[in-house]
Write an enzyme that holds these catalytic residues in place. Structure first.
Site, PDB file in Angstrom:
ATOM      1  N   LYS A 197       1.547 -43.347 -12.368  1.00 57.94           N
ATOM      2  CA  LYS A 197       1.675 -42.774 -11.028  1.00 57.94           C
ATOM      3  C   LYS A 197       0.342 -42.901 -10.273  1.00 57.94           C
ATOM      4  O   LYS A 197      -0.703 -42.602 -10.840  1.00 57.94           O
ATOM      5  CB  LYS A 197       2.053 -41.297 -11.147  1.00 57.94           C
TER       6      LYS A 197
ATOM      7  N   LYS B  13      -4.252 -26.867 -16.451  1.00 59.53           N
ATOM      8  CA  LYS B  13      -5.694 -26.979 -16.628  1.00 59.53           C
ATOM      9  C   LYS B  13      -6.130 -26.235 -17.897  1.00 59.53           C
ATOM     10  O   LYS B  13      -6.940 -26.717 -18.682  1.00 59.53           O
ATOM     11  CB  LYS B  13      -6.410 -26.409 -15.401  1.00 59.53           C
TER      12      LYS B  13
ATOM     13  N   LYS C  14      -5.428 -40.045  -7.240  1.00 59.95           N
ATOM     14  CA  LYS C  14      -6.891 -40.121  -7.118  1.00 59.95           C
ATOM     15  C   LYS C  14      -7.573 -39.951  -8.460  1.00 59.95           C
ATOM     16  O   LYS C  14      -8.479 -40.671  -8.814  1.00 59.95           O
ATOM     17  CB  LYS C  14      -7.380 -38.986  -6.208  1.00 59.95           C
TER      18      LYS C  14
HETATM   19  P1  ATP Z   1      -4.924 -35.571  -7.628  1.00 61.49           P
HETATM   20  O1  ATP Z   1      -5.209 -36.754  -8.500  1.00 61.49           O
HETATM   21  O2  ATP Z   1      -6.109 -34.718  -7.348  1.00 61.49           O
HETATM   22  O3  ATP Z   1      -3.675 -34.827  -8.052  1.00 61.49           O
HETATM   23  P2  ATP Z   1      -3.426 -37.133  -5.802  1.00 61.49           P
HETATM   24  O4  ATP Z   1      -4.000 -38.456  -5.484  1.00 61.49           O
HETATM   25  O5  ATP Z   1      -2.331 -37.100  -6.829  1.00 61.49           O
HETATM   26  O6  ATP Z   1      -4.614 -36.179  -6.189  1.00 61.49           O
HETATM   27  P3  ATP Z   1      -2.372 -34.999  -4.321  1.00 61.49           P
HETATM   28  O7  ATP Z   1      -3.372 -34.226  -3.514  1.00 61.49           O
HETATM   29  O8  ATP Z   1      -1.928 -34.473  -5.642  1.00 61.49           O
HETATM   30  O9  ATP Z   1      -2.922 -36.489  -4.475  1.00 61.49           O
HETATM   31  O10 ATP Z   1      -1.075 -35.245  -3.460  1.00 61.49           O
HETATM   32  C1  ATP Z   1      -0.989 -35.134  -2.050  1.00 61.49           C
HETATM   33  C2  ATP Z   1       0.426 -35.459  -1.640  1.00 61.49           C
HETATM   34  O11 ATP Z   1       0.725 -36.818  -1.937  1.00 61.49           O
HETATM   35  C3  ATP Z   1       1.474 -34.623  -2.396  1.00 61.49           C
HETATM   36  O12 ATP Z   1       2.498 -34.277  -1.493  1.00 61.49           O
HETATM   37  C4  ATP Z   1       1.976 -35.546  -3.471  1.00 61.49           C
HETATM   38  O13 ATP Z   1       3.314 -35.266  -3.818  1.00 61.49           O
HETATM   39  C5  ATP Z   1       1.855 -36.914  -2.791  1.00 61.49           C
HETATM   40  N1  ATP Z   1       1.600 -37.959  -3.789  1.00 61.49           N
HETATM   41  C6  ATP Z   1       0.434 -38.147  -4.463  1.00 61.49           C
HETATM   42  N2  ATP Z   1       0.530 -39.205  -5.292  1.00 61.49           N
HETATM   43  C7  ATP Z   1       1.777 -39.704  -5.137  1.00 61.49           C
HETATM   44  C8  ATP Z   1       2.482 -40.829  -5.717  1.00 61.49           C
HETATM   45  N3  ATP Z   1       1.916 -41.624  -6.601  1.00 61.49           N
HETATM   46  N4  ATP Z   1       3.752 -41.039  -5.319  1.00 61.49           N
HETATM   47  C9  ATP Z   1       4.336 -40.221  -4.409  1.00 61.49           C
HETATM   48  N5  ATP Z   1       3.739 -39.185  -3.820  1.00 61.49           N
HETATM   49  C10 ATP Z   1       2.470 -38.905  -4.177  1.00 61.49           C
HETATM   50 MG    MG Z   2      -1.561 -35.165  -7.682  1.00 65.08          MG
END
Ligand code: ATP
Ligand code: MG
Length: 325
Positions: free
Chosen positions: A189, A110, A192
Site C-alpha cells: 500500500k 503503536k 509515506k
Molecule cells: P502514514 O504513512 O503516516 O500513515 P499515509 O501516507 O498513509 O501516511 P495518511 O495520512 O495515513 O497518509 O492518509 C491520508 C489520507 O489518504 C487518508 O484518507 C487515507 O485513507 C488516504 N490514503 C493514504 N494512502 C492511501 C493509499 N495507498 N490508497 C488509498 N488511500 C490512501
Molecule cells: Mg496511513
C-alpha cells in the site's frame, strides 16, 4: 449538508492521498458546504520540527488549491487557527472513558509494536471528535481506517448530549465513494511511512526514474498475464486514458511485452494527468499572499461557526458563569 474533512500535513501528498481521499473530497465541494482543514495539531504527533511543519502546512494548502479546491465554494483553514477546537476538546475529554481510547487502533497498533505513544496520540480521537463537532458537520467522508474514530466522535457527542442536553449535532461517517487503494512502487500500500510513494507534485524526471524502478511481477515477460492486481496496471488505471488502459490490458494478456514500455507509458500518463494542476501550483507558489489570505478567510469563517458551538457546550456544562437567555 456540511461536509468536513481534514488532512494531516506530515509530508508531500502522494497518489494514495489523492486518489484515496483528496480527489473525492474536492468533488464534494460542488454539492455540499465543504469544510476542509489542514490538521497541523494532529501532525505534531509525528512532525517535531517547526520549519518542516510550517512548510508542510503551506505546501498542503497550495497542493489542495492546485488540485481544484475552490475557496469560493469551500472553506479551507488550518486546524490550529481555530483555538475553539482545543477548548471543545477539553470539554469532551472530561467525559471520555479511558477504555474507549485504549481500544482505538492508532494507539493500540503503536503500543503493540512496542513503541511509546504520546498522550497526543492516545487522545487523538477526542481532538478529532472536537474537529468534527465544532462545525456542526453532518457528514464526514473517511477511509475505512477512520470509521472507528467517527464512532468515537458519535459516542462522545451522544453522551455529552445525554448528560447536558442537546448541544452537538450527531455526524454521519461515510466511506468515500470511488476511493482507490493505491499501491506503492514496491507493490505494498502506498504510504509515506513505507517510503514507496509517488508524490503528486514531484519533479517529473525524478518521478520517471522512480516509475522505472517499480517492482514488477516475477513471471517472465513473455508469459500472458491478467492485468488486474498488477502494480503497474493499477497505477496506470488512475492516470491513463481509457484507451491507454485498454491497450495495456491487451498487451498484458497477450504476453511478450516489455515492462519498460509500460513504465514509460505510465510516466507519460502521469505527467499529462497532473500537468494542469502542476501549472496552477507553480502560479500559486508565486502568490503566497493569496494562499495566506484564503487560509485567513477560511479560519475566520470556521471560527464563527466553532465559537457558536463552543458557546453552547460551555453554557451546557457550566464553564460560562452566566447563562444568557
Ligand atoms: P502514514 O504513512 O503516516 O500513515 P499515509 O501516507 O498513509 O501516511 P495518511 O495520512 O495515513 O497518509 O492518509 C491520508 C489520507 O489518504 C487518508 O484518507 C487515507 O485513507 C488516504 N490514503 C493514504 N494512502 C492511501 C493509499 N495507498 N490508497 C488509498 N488511500 C490512501
Ligand atoms: Mg496511513
Amino acid at each position: 449538508m456540511r461536509v468536513l474533512s481534514g488532512i494531516q500535513p506530515t509530508g508531500r501528498f502522494h497518489w494514495g492521498n489523492y486518489f484515496g481521499a483528496i480527489r473525492q473530497y474536492i468533488q464534494l465541494q460542488h454539492e455540499h458546504d465543504g469544510y476542509y482543514f489542514i490538521a497541523d495539531l494532529h501532525a505534531l504527533n509525528t512532525v517535531r520540527d517547526a520549519a518542516s511543519l510550517r512548510d508542510h502546512v503551506l505546501d498542503a494548502a497550495i497542493d489542495l488549491l492546485a488540485l481544484g479546491l475552490d475557496p469560493k465554494k469551500a472553506t479551507l483553514f488550518v486546524q490550529s487557527e481555530v483555538p475553539e477546537v482545543c477548548q471543545l476538546c477539553w470539554l469532551l475529554m472530561t467525559g471520555t472513558p479511558m477504555g474507549l481510547l485504549e481500544r482505538c487502533h492508532a494507539y493500540k497498533d503503536k503500543k503493540a509494536k512496542g513503541l511509546n505513544a504520546s498522550a497526543g496520540l492516545f487522545t487523538y480521537p477526542v481532538l478529532m471528535a472536537a474537529d468534527i463537532l465544532a462545525y456542526d458537520a453532518n457528514w464526514v467522508p473517511v477511509g475505512e481506517d477512520q470509521l472507528q474514530h467517527i464512532e468515537v466522535c458519535r459516542d462522545l457527542a451522544r453522551s455529552f448530549n445525554a448528560h447536558y442536553g442537546e448541544v452537538f449535532m450527531i455526524p454521519e461517517g461515510k466511506i468515500v465513494e470511488g476511493a482507490a487503494k493505491v499501491p506503492g512502487i514496491d507493490g505494498e500500500k502506498m504510504s509515506k511511512s513505507y517510503d514507496n510513494t509517488l508524490a503528486i507534485f514531484e519533479d517529473p524526471k525524478a518521478q520517471r526514474k522512480k516509475i522505472m524502478r517499480i517492482a514488477t511481477d516475477s513471471r517472465p515477460m513473455d508469459q500472458p498475464k491478467e492485468p488486474e492486481g498488477d502494480t503497474l496496471f493499477d497505477l496506470l488505471k488512475l492516470v491513463g486514458t481509457p484507451t491507454e488502459v485498454d491497450e495495456v490490458a491487451a498487451i498484458d494478456r497477450r504476453g511478450q511485452f516489455g515492462y519498460g514500455d509500460i513504465k514509460k507509458r505510465l510516466a507519460d500518463a502521469s505527467e499529462r494527468y497532473f500537468a494542469e494542476a502542476r501549472d496552477r501550483r507553480a502560479a500559486l507558489e508565486q502568490n503566497s499572499e493569496f494562499v495566506l489570505q484564503v487560509l485567513a478567510e477560511g479560519a475566520d469563517r470556521a471560527r464563527q461557526v466553532a465559537a457558536k458551538v463552543l458557546y453552547r457546550a460551555q453554557q451546557a456544562c457550566g464553564t460560562l458563569r452566566a447563562a444568557s437567555s
